[in-house]
Motif scaffolding. Structure first.
Motif, PDB file in Angstrom:
ATOM      1  N   ARG A  92       0.753  -1.082   0.017  1.00 58.81           N
ATOM      2  CA  ARG A  92       0.400   0.179   0.027  1.00 58.81           C
ATOM      3  C   ARG A  92       0.807   1.266   0.013  1.00 58.81           C
ATOM      4  N   ALA A  93       1.841   1.028   0.728  1.00 55.11           N
ATOM      5  CA  ALA A  93       3.078   2.405   0.522  1.00 55.11           C
ATOM      6  C   ALA A  93       3.686   2.381  -0.070  1.00 55.11           C
ATOM      7  N   LEU A  94       3.862   1.012  -1.138  1.00 52.94           N
ATOM      8  CA  LEU A  94       4.568   1.609  -2.579  1.00 52.94           C
ATOM      9  C   LEU A  94       3.657   1.659  -3.894  1.00 52.94           C
ATOM     10  N   LYS A  95       2.343   1.515  -3.176  1.00 51.27           N
ATOM     11  CA  LYS A  95       1.501   2.096  -4.464  1.00 51.27           C
ATOM     12  C   LYS A  95       0.769   3.611  -4.243  1.00 51.27           C
ATOM     13  N   ARG A  96       1.031   4.472  -2.260  1.00 53.65           N
ATOM     14  CA  ARG A  96       0.881   5.720  -2.462  1.00 53.65           C
ATOM     15  C   ARG A  96       1.741   6.538  -3.030  1.00 53.65           C
ATOM     16  N   GLN A  97       3.198   5.741  -2.657  1.00 57.00           N
ATOM     17  CA  GLN A  97       4.354   6.830  -2.272  1.00 57.00           C
ATOM     18  C   GLN A  97       4.431   6.998  -4.718  1.00 57.00           C
ATOM     19  N   PHE A  98       4.491   6.399  -5.375  1.00 59.81           N
ATOM     20  CA  PHE A  98       4.763   5.795  -6.346  1.00 59.81           C
ATOM     21  C   PHE A  98       3.510   6.426  -7.562  1.00 59.81           C
TER      22      PHE A  98
ATOM     23  N   ASP B  80      -1.123   2.050  -9.785  1.00 60.26           N
ATOM     24  CA  ASP B  80      -2.311   0.504 -10.188  1.00 60.26           C
ATOM     25  C   ASP B  80      -1.808   0.005  -9.736  1.00 60.26           C
ATOM     26  N   ASP B  81      -2.697  -1.497  -9.236  1.00 60.82           N
ATOM     27  CA  ASP B  81      -1.980  -3.091  -8.713  1.00 60.82           C
ATOM     28  C   ASP B  81      -1.915  -3.825  -9.904  1.00 60.82           C
ATOM     29  N   GLU B  82      -2.258  -3.658 -11.236  1.00 62.77           N
ATOM     30  CA  GLU B  82      -0.929  -4.091 -12.169  1.00 62.77           C
ATOM     31  C   GLU B  82       0.815  -3.160 -12.614  1.00 62.77           C
ATOM     32  N   TYR B  83       0.276  -2.509 -11.751  1.00 59.85           N
ATOM     33  CA  TYR B  83       2.539  -2.031 -12.366  1.00 59.85           C
ATOM     34  C   TYR B  83       2.944  -2.317 -10.895  1.00 59.85           C
ATOM     35  N   LEU B  84       1.720  -2.500 -10.040  1.00 59.57           N
ATOM     36  CA  LEU B  84       2.344  -3.378  -8.567  1.00 59.57           C
ATOM     37  C   LEU B  84       3.408  -4.557  -8.572  1.00 59.57           C
ATOM     38  N   ALA B  85       2.142  -5.455  -9.396  1.00 59.99           N
ATOM     39  CA  ALA B  85       2.119  -6.193  -9.708  1.00 59.99           C
ATOM     40  C   ALA B  85       3.136  -6.353 -10.337  1.00 59.99           C
ATOM     41  N   ASP B  86       3.643  -5.946 -11.446  1.00 62.01           N
ATOM     42  CA  ASP B  86       4.910  -5.900 -12.051  1.00 62.01           C
ATOM     43  C   ASP B  86       6.253  -5.828 -11.757  1.00 62.01           C
TER      44      ASP B  86
END
Length: 95
Positions: free
Chosen positions: A23-29, A32-38
């Motif tokens: 969640r922190a990585l999603k907020r910091q950068f 979206d879910d797909e980019y985070l999964a990659d």
């Protein structure tokens, strides 16, 4: 920002902090879910620099940064033992 640039930033951040929630990585950068999964797959499977903890936290598993060598610490050495010649007592002469 290109994927490789983002990957480098996340690697450096994770190396410094040791662990971060997804969640922190999603907020910091702003991911979206797909980019985070990659990103997660690249760090865990591709580069083997991190491990997943419970599906919520990314934990650094790469090499530790080397600690800087101290430069102002004096080197203390033990002095070599002093060698004394053997003391002999004169043997009594003939009587």
């Amino acid at each position: 920002m290109k994927f490789e640039e983002l990957l480098d930033e996340v690697v450096e951040l994770l190396r410094r902090r040791g662990r971060m929630t997804y969640r922190a990585l999603k907020r910091q950068f702003e991911l979206d879910d797909e980019y985070l999964a990659d990103l997660r797959d690249e760090l865990i499977k591709g580069q083997r620099l991190a491990v997943d903890e419970g599906g919520e936290v990314l934990v650094w598993a790469g090499p530790q940064a080397a600690a800087p060598a101290p430069t102002d610490v004096p080197v203390v050495t033990s002095p070599a033992p002093v060698q004394h010649p053997a003391m002999t007592t004169p043997s009594p002469g003939p009587k």
